[in-house]
Design an enzyme around this catalytic site. Structure first.
Site, mmCIF file in Angstrom:
data_model
loop_
_atom_site.group_PDB
_atom_site.id
_atom_site.type_symbol
_atom_site.label_atom_id
_atom_site.label_comp_id
_atom_site.label_asym_id
_atom_site.label_seq_id
_atom_site.Cartn_x
_atom_site.Cartn_y
_atom_site.Cartn_z
ATOM 1 C CG ASP A 70 -6.781 8.577 12.665
ATOM 2 O OD1 ASP A 70 -6.071 7.689 12.135
ATOM 3 O OD2 ASP A 70 -6.529 9.069 13.791
ATOM 4 C CB VAL A 71 -6.389 4.361 8.549
ATOM 5 C CG1 VAL A 71 -6.761 4.825 7.162
ATOM 6 C CG2 VAL A 71 -4.939 4.675 8.895
ATOM 7 C CG ASN A 97 -0.797 4.205 0.329
ATOM 8 O OD1 ASN A 97 0.318 3.839 -0.044
ATOM 9 N ND2 ASN A 97 -1.082 5.481 0.583
ATOM 10 C CE1 TYR A 170 7.208 3.386 7.238
ATOM 11 C CE2 TYR A 170 9.030 1.926 6.687
ATOM 12 C CZ TYR A 170 7.926 2.668 6.301
ATOM 13 O OH TYR A 170 7.537 2.683 4.985
ATOM 14 C CE LYS A 174 4.999 0.447 5.993
ATOM 15 N NZ LYS A 174 3.703 0.677 5.325
HETATM 16 P P1 NAP Z 1 3.298 10.264 1.957
HETATM 17 O O1 NAP Z 1 3.408 10.976 0.660
HETATM 18 O O2 NAP Z 1 3.762 10.921 3.206
HETATM 19 O O3 NAP Z 1 1.792 9.801 2.130
HETATM 20 C C1 NAP Z 1 1.306 9.243 3.321
HETATM 21 C C2 NAP Z 1 -0.193 9.257 3.249
HETATM 22 O O4 NAP Z 1 -0.712 8.642 4.437
HETATM 23 C C3 NAP Z 1 -0.789 10.666 3.193
HETATM 24 O O5 NAP Z 1 -1.812 10.669 2.232
HETATM 25 C C4 NAP Z 1 -1.358 10.869 4.585
HETATM 26 O O6 NAP Z 1 -2.511 11.701 4.592
HETATM 27 C C5 NAP Z 1 -1.770 9.457 4.917
HETATM 28 N N1 NAP Z 1 -1.976 9.259 6.336
HETATM 29 C C6 NAP Z 1 -1.095 9.432 7.350
HETATM 30 N N2 NAP Z 1 -1.694 9.160 8.536
HETATM 31 C C7 NAP Z 1 -2.977 8.822 8.252
HETATM 32 C C8 NAP Z 1 -4.088 8.439 9.022
HETATM 33 N N3 NAP Z 1 -4.018 8.344 10.363
HETATM 34 N N4 NAP Z 1 -5.264 8.151 8.397
HETATM 35 C C9 NAP Z 1 -5.371 8.258 7.052
HETATM 36 N N5 NAP Z 1 -4.342 8.619 6.252
HETATM 37 C C10 NAP Z 1 -3.160 8.901 6.851
HETATM 38 O O7 NAP Z 1 4.107 8.883 1.914
HETATM 39 P P2 NAP Z 1 4.181 7.721 0.827
HETATM 40 O O8 NAP Z 1 5.602 7.490 0.543
HETATM 41 O O9 NAP Z 1 3.235 7.944 -0.287
HETATM 42 O O10 NAP Z 1 3.697 6.486 1.738
HETATM 43 C C11 NAP Z 1 2.578 5.692 1.420
HETATM 44 C C12 NAP Z 1 2.820 4.280 1.937
HETATM 45 O O11 NAP Z 1 3.940 3.712 1.258
HETATM 46 C C13 NAP Z 1 3.135 4.181 3.425
HETATM 47 O O12 NAP Z 1 2.488 3.056 3.984
HETATM 48 C C14 NAP Z 1 4.640 3.989 3.453
HETATM 49 O O13 NAP Z 1 5.074 3.298 4.602
HETATM 50 C C15 NAP Z 1 4.821 3.152 2.194
HETATM 51 N N6 NAP Z 1 6.191 3.145 1.678
HETATM 52 C C16 NAP Z 1 6.748 4.272 1.121
HETATM 53 C C17 NAP Z 1 8.046 4.228 0.650
HETATM 54 C C18 NAP Z 1 8.738 5.403 0.002
HETATM 55 O O14 NAP Z 1 9.926 5.296 -0.313
HETATM 56 N N7 NAP Z 1 8.047 6.513 -0.241
HETATM 57 C C19 NAP Z 1 8.791 3.045 0.761
HETATM 58 C C20 NAP Z 1 8.200 1.927 1.345
HETATM 59 C C21 NAP Z 1 6.890 2.002 1.794
HETATM 60 P P3 NAP Z 1 -2.421 13.260 5.041
HETATM 61 O O15 NAP Z 1 -1.528 13.935 4.024
HETATM 62 O O16 NAP Z 1 -3.834 13.739 4.986
HETATM 63 O O17 NAP Z 1 -1.808 13.260 6.408
#
Ligand code: NAP
Length: 272
Positions: A70-71, A97, A170, A174
């Site tokens: 857990d980060v 990430n 959120y 950020k």
């Molecule tokens: P995602 O598919 O939901 O992936 C989120 C990841 O974070 C999962 O691998 C999850 O692991 C992990 N995670 C959550 N809580 C954690 C914790 N306490 N410790 C370690 N790992 C944890 O979402 P994503 O879109 O790829 O998001 C990745 C990053 O991109 C995030 O920082 C998000 O804010 C950013 N972002 C995404 C978007 C978008 O449009 N998708 C836009 C802007 C920014 P588990 O599955 O094991 O829980």
């Protein structure tokens, strides 16, 4: 005649990607492996998905393993980096990430929703960046591996600068990532450490499924994107790979927006 082949961008480097079993983190971990790095695939609950990502990375002939942590937990983060140093010898690239959303209208938002998002999205990046930096400084420069001592890429969002009603936790997390990244970049650049951020726009991953899953939702999302396509995880993975490589060695303290133009105030294309 001599034939020259370009070596993979991250050959011989060791990378750790948090939240690497899903979405952007998964695509990034795979891209770093394809670029020649050995990769630690961090996750918190999705062990099976993480194992699958490890297999895909190993298919490139580099090393990889999954690590549950857990980060937001200081001890688990420190243990994860200590384990990486014992397995891979060091770390060259951190991609901070992991992130999540817990959305609510402002007056309905609970303390738990606020705290969880700040803990994972902001404190998690602080803890991982601190652990990586300690190892960068201990190991020092290895010129045959990289021109710089270490690279940190913070996964931010267009919401580091675009306010977002209904998502105050959120957007605040950020916005915090932006200032943390710039402050770390300023403090660590004299030590040869490059800290930068990538700010995705709307990318098709589980975190924002409701925003792109139905044709109606996608149509209204596209109105916010001048380039008129929703992003894919590989759009972000490619930017991170480049930013972590020596091709971008003079890029320090910058946010690379990978957003199809979402930060260009698209409403002003016809209004204003
Ligand atoms: P995602 O598919 O939901 O992936 C989120 C990841 O974070 C999962 O691998 C999850 O692991 C992990 N995670 C959550 N809580 C954690 C914790 N306490 N410790 C370690 N790992 C944890 O979402 P994503 O879109 O790829 O998001 C990745 C990053 O991109 C995030 O920082 C998000 O804010 C950013 N972002 C995404 C978007 C978008 O449009 N998708 C836009 C802007 C920014 P588990 O599955 O094991 O829980």
């Amino acid at each position: 005649m001599t034939t020259e082949t370009t070596p993979p961008l991250l050959r011989g480097q060791k990378a750790l990607v948090t939240g690497a079993n899903s979405g952007i983190g998964k695509a990034t971990a795979i891209a770093l492996g394809r670029a020649g790095a050995d990769v630690v695939v961090n996750y918190v609950v999705g062990a099976e998905d993480a194992a699958d990502v490890v297999k895909q990375i190993e298919s490139f002939g580099v090393r990889a393993y999954a690590h549950e942590a857990d980060v937001a937990n200081e001890d688990q983060v420190d243990e994860m980096f200590a384990h990486m140093v014992s397995e891979f010898g060091t770390i060259d690239v951190l991609v901070a990430n992991a992130g999540l959303q817990r959305d609510a209208a402002f007056t309905d938002m609970t303390m738990a929703q606020w705290q969880k998002v700040i803990d994972v999205n902001l404190t998690g990046q602080f803890l991982c960046a601190r652990a990586a930096t300690k190892e960068f400084l201990r190991r020092g420069l290895v010129p045959e591996v990289s021109r710089c001592v270490g690279k940190i890429v913070c996964m931010s969002s267009v919401h580091q600068i675009i306010p977002w009603a209904g998502h105050v936790n959120y957007a605040s997390s950020k916005g915090g990532v932006l200032m943390m990244m710039q402050t770390l970049a300023q403090e660590l650049a004299p030590h040869g450490i490059r800290v930068n951020a990538v700010a995705p726009g709307a990318i098709k991953t589980p975190i924002n499924r409701s925003a792109w899953e139905t044709p109606d939702a996608e149509k209204s999302l596209l109105e916010l994107i001048p380039y008129r396509r929703v992003g894919e995880p590989d759009d972000i993975a490619n930017a991170v790979t480049l930013l972590a490589s020596d091709l971008m060695d003079y890029v320090v303290g910058t946010t690379v927006y990978v957003d199809g133009g979402m930060t260009l105030f698209p409403g002003f294309a016809t209004g204003g």
